[in-house]
Design a protein around this motif. Structure first.
Motif, short mmCIF file in Angstrom:
data_model
loop_
_atom_site.label_atom_id
_atom_site.label_comp_id
_atom_site.label_asym_id
_atom_site.label_seq_id
_atom_site.Cartn_x
_atom_site.Cartn_y
_atom_site.Cartn_z
N UNK A 2 -18.53 -8.81 -3.69
CA UNK A 2 -18.58 -8.32 -2.32
C UNK A 2 -19.39 -7.05 -2.14
N UNK A 3 -19.88 -6.47 -3.24
CA UNK A 3 -20.63 -5.21 -3.17
C UNK A 3 -22.07 -5.40 -3.66
N UNK A 4 -22.53 -6.64 -3.69
CA UNK A 4 -23.89 -6.91 -4.16
C UNK A 4 -24.88 -7.01 -3.00
N UNK A 5 -26.04 -6.38 -3.12
CA UNK A 5 -27.07 -6.53 -2.08
C UNK A 5 -27.64 -7.94 -2.09
N UNK A 6 -28.46 -8.25 -1.10
CA UNK A 6 -28.98 -9.60 -0.90
C UNK A 6 -30.48 -9.64 -1.13
N UNK A 7 -30.91 -10.69 -1.84
CA UNK A 7 -32.34 -10.90 -2.10
C UNK A 7 -32.88 -11.97 -1.16
N UNK A 8 -34.08 -11.71 -0.63
CA UNK A 8 -34.79 -12.72 0.16
C UNK A 8 -36.24 -12.74 -0.29
N UNK A 9 -36.76 -13.91 -0.60
CA UNK A 9 -38.13 -14.05 -1.09
C UNK A 9 -39.16 -13.69 -0.03
N UNK A 10 -38.74 -13.68 1.24
CA UNK A 10 -39.66 -13.34 2.33
C UNK A 10 -39.10 -12.20 3.19
N UNK A 11 -38.13 -11.47 2.65
CA UNK A 11 -37.40 -10.50 3.45
C UNK A 11 -38.17 -9.25 3.83
N UNK A 12 -39.28 -8.97 3.15
CA UNK A 12 -40.00 -7.74 3.47
C UNK A 12 -40.85 -7.89 4.72
N UNK B 206 -34.56 -10.06 -11.65
CA UNK B 206 -33.35 -10.17 -10.84
C UNK B 206 -32.37 -11.16 -11.46
N UNK B 207 -31.12 -10.75 -11.53
CA UNK B 207 -30.03 -11.67 -11.88
C UNK B 207 -29.29 -11.98 -10.59
N UNK B 208 -29.41 -13.23 -10.14
CA UNK B 208 -28.88 -13.62 -8.84
C UNK B 208 -27.67 -14.53 -8.95
N UNK B 209 -26.78 -14.36 -8.00
CA UNK B 209 -25.69 -15.30 -7.79
C UNK B 209 -25.86 -15.81 -6.37
N UNK B 210 -26.52 -16.96 -6.25
CA UNK B 210 -26.96 -17.38 -4.93
C UNK B 210 -28.06 -16.43 -4.49
N UNK B 211 -27.86 -15.77 -3.37
CA UNK B 211 -28.83 -14.78 -2.92
C UNK B 211 -28.38 -13.35 -3.23
N UNK B 212 -27.22 -13.22 -3.85
CA UNK B 212 -26.69 -11.90 -4.18
C UNK B 212 -27.29 -11.38 -5.48
N UNK B 213 -27.61 -10.06 -5.49
CA UNK B 213 -28.20 -9.44 -6.67
C UNK B 213 -27.08 -8.85 -7.53
N UNK B 214 -26.85 -9.48 -8.67
CA UNK B 214 -25.85 -8.97 -9.61
C UNK B 214 -26.44 -7.89 -10.51
N UNK B 215 -27.77 -7.97 -10.76
CA UNK B 215 -28.43 -6.98 -11.61
C UNK B 215 -29.92 -6.99 -11.31
N UNK B 216 -30.53 -5.83 -11.49
CA UNK B 216 -31.96 -5.65 -11.24
C UNK B 216 -32.52 -4.81 -12.38
N UNK B 217 -33.44 -5.37 -13.14
CA UNK B 217 -33.98 -4.72 -14.34
C UNK B 217 -35.34 -4.11 -14.05
N UNK B 218 -35.51 -2.87 -14.47
CA UNK B 218 -36.80 -2.22 -14.21
C UNK B 218 -37.85 -2.71 -15.18
#
Length: 553
Positions: free
Chosen positions: A132-142, A107-119
């Motif tokens: 403004x179009x980036x999804x949000x990452x949470x370490x406990x979000x699931x 994950x490439x994060x800007x704060x909690x925003x996901x700028x990029x996700x590498x497989x």
């Protein structure tokens, strides 16, 4: 003096290290399947460890002995556990991509925003340049412990979460997504009813297919999850069953543009094709349509190319990946009770890359028993194996081989039943012999990675045979040849039918039983069986053989 037997406590696969407890300072000899591999010495507390140079194979018995002055004893052993299945066990080229929220480095994060996700497979990067179009990452979000990436479904221009990738990946996509539908309804933005989760396209013609929810205007219950046909937004099929409610987690399988199922349930299927094209992979929406954004949490997304699997993908292959993904995230509860990996995750040996489809080839005798083969799986299975009936009445062995050679090569990668093809001869002339035809068919199936099952030559209810006037000796010679040349694939049917004429059989016939012929009551005429016998042959003999030999997995 008597000493305690040393114990073998554990084997660490990652470090190839065996550990145990013995007498302090005892000399320890370590054995693999009874052959000494090396020695080590217990420390002052009696703890010992031994690192193998080469990892013992799965199923190896690991034991140890200890020696102290003038005494020795044998430790109870343990067996090296078989490795669990992982995506690395898929055939070469089958795994397209694996985006896993647990891999923080992906994950490439800007704060909690996901700028990029590498497989984790081919380093494919889903990215979003607009903050403004980036999804949000949470370490406990699931689930309060494990991570997730959340897409907000906002339909306002420049605000809806979406990650995109411009890449030509595959003509077919198997999608496995562990996701949670938003606790709130999808947005009711104007325009398309679709609220996209994932959009893919195929390189050959650019046609796209979507995995999506629907807006409340079109789905008041907010439970529908669907796939579109390729090239269309209006022709869709939903996952059967109760759907996925707001706030609920689900294991989604989609053969994009073709089929969709939820939590390993029944598949909804579609064949419609439109003309719409795209040139990107999009997660969370459609970058060209702002109101097409879906609201959901995603734990892991796996893309597989079924064209790289035997039979272009089969249920048994899908079940392994579903079972693996569910257990990876502690979500086995989503799987149905009959799922083969409900209780435990799959092992390496559970992935066989074998297509579960059964294909038969032959004449009217094959035509008669084939529909009953699937009755061997009447209960206790999620789905019945698909069966393709290649029996055509009156076919010579040359005609059967001609159809066989012209068939889709996929049909050679399955469980292939080569039925009775002697009965009508080879058509005469310069045609190869029936034996040559059978040898060719077996070789073709084996070369394709399929599994042949070769049935015996049919014994009619006559001492002099009705068609071709073959003698009993000729029939028995052909069957002896089949058994000698295909010992691993030969399955006699005539013995099975003959046994029905025994005194305790369903069709007792002492006269024909003594002659080694099928009982008269089993025959509709001098060649063909009655329906009940065809059913027994298909279900009990052929289907039962496939199940017993585990050829259905």
């Amino acid at each position: 003096m008597a000493i305690a037997v040393p114990t073998v406590s554990a084997y660490d696969r990652a470090t190839k290290t065996l550990t145990g407890i013995a007498q302090p300072a005892a000399s320890i000899a370590v054995y693999v399947d009874g052959v000494q591999s090396g020695t080590t010495v217990a420390n002052g507390a009696g703890v010992w460890s031994f690192a193998f140079g080469a990892a013992p194979g799965a199923g190896s018995a690991l034991t140890a002995t200890q020696t102290v002055p003038k005494t020795s004893s044998m430790a109870p052993g343990l067996v090296v556990p078989e490795a669990s299945f992982s995506l690395a066990n898929l055939p070469a080229g089958a795994l397209i991509a694996n985006w896993d929220a647990r891999v923080a480095s992906s994950l490439t994060l800007s704060g909690s925003q996901v700028a990029a996700w590498t497989d984790q497979n081919a380093a494919l990067v889903l990215a979003q340049a607009t903050a403004g179009m980036r999804p949000t990452y949470s370490a406990t979000g699931w689930d309060g412990v494990r991570p997730a990436i959340s897409f907000d479904g906002n339909f306002n221009t420049g605000q809806g979460d979406i990650l995109t990738l411009v890449a030509s990946l595959s003509e077919r996509y198997w999608v496995f997504a562990l996701l949670e539908r938003s606790a709130a309804n999808q947005n009711n933005g104007a325009g398309s009813n679709l609220k996209n989760i994932l959009q893919v396209f195929r390189p050959s013609d650019g046609l796209f297919a979507s995995l999506a929810f629907l807006r409340p205007n079109s789905d008041a219950s907010q439970t529908t999850i669907l796939t579109t046909g390729f090239g269309t937004s209006s022709n869709t099929v939903a996952a059967p069953g109760g759907g996925l409610a707001n706030g609920a987690k689900g294991l989604v399988f989609a053969d994009m543009g073709r089929a969709i199922g939820l939590n390993s349930g029944t598949l909804g299927k579609i064949t419609n094709v439109g003309s719409g094209t795209k040139a990107e992979i999009a997660l969370g929406g459609d970058s060209a349509v702002d109101h097409n954004r879906g609201a959901f949490k995603l734990a892991q997304l796996v893309l597989v190319d079924p064209l790289k699997l035997k039979g272009d993908g089969a249920d048994n292959q899908r079940w392994v990946i579903e079972g693996w993904l569910a257990h990876e995230w502690g979500q086995a509860g989503l799987l149905p009770a009959l799922h083969p990996f409900k209780a435990a995750p799959p092992l390496v040996s559970d992935w066989t890359d074998n297509a579960r489809e059964i294909v038969t080839w032959g004449n009217s005798l094959t035509l008669g028993f084939t529909p009953s083969i699937v009755q061997a799986w009447a209960s206790g299975y999620l789905t019945l194996p698909p069966v393709t009936n290649g029996g055509i009445g009156g076919n010579t062995s040359t005609a059967v081989r001609t159809r066989f050679d012209a068939a889709d090569p996929r049909l050679h990668e399955c469980d292939v039943v080569i039925g009775e093809v002697f009965e009508n001869g080879n058509g005469g002339g310069s045609n190869p012999t029936t034996r040559e035809h059978i040898s060719h068919m077996v070789a073709t199936v084996l070369a394709a990675g399929g599994r042949p099952i070769v049935l015996d030559r049919h014994i009619d209810n006559l001492d002099a045979y009705a068609i071709g006037q073959a003698t009993r000796a000729e029939v028995e010679a052909d069957n002896a040849w089949l058994q000698a040349n295909f010992p691993d694939y030969y399955l006699p049917i005539c013995d099975f039918v003959h046994a029905m004429g025994a005194p305790d059989g369903p069709y007792p016939d002492p006269v024909n039983y003594a002659k080694g012929l099928p009982p008269a009551g089993a025959m509709r005429d001098n060649v063909h069986y009655v329906d009940d016998v065809y059913q027994r042959v298909g279900r009990d003999r052929i289907g039962g053989h496939i199940k017993t030999k585990r050829l259905d997995r």
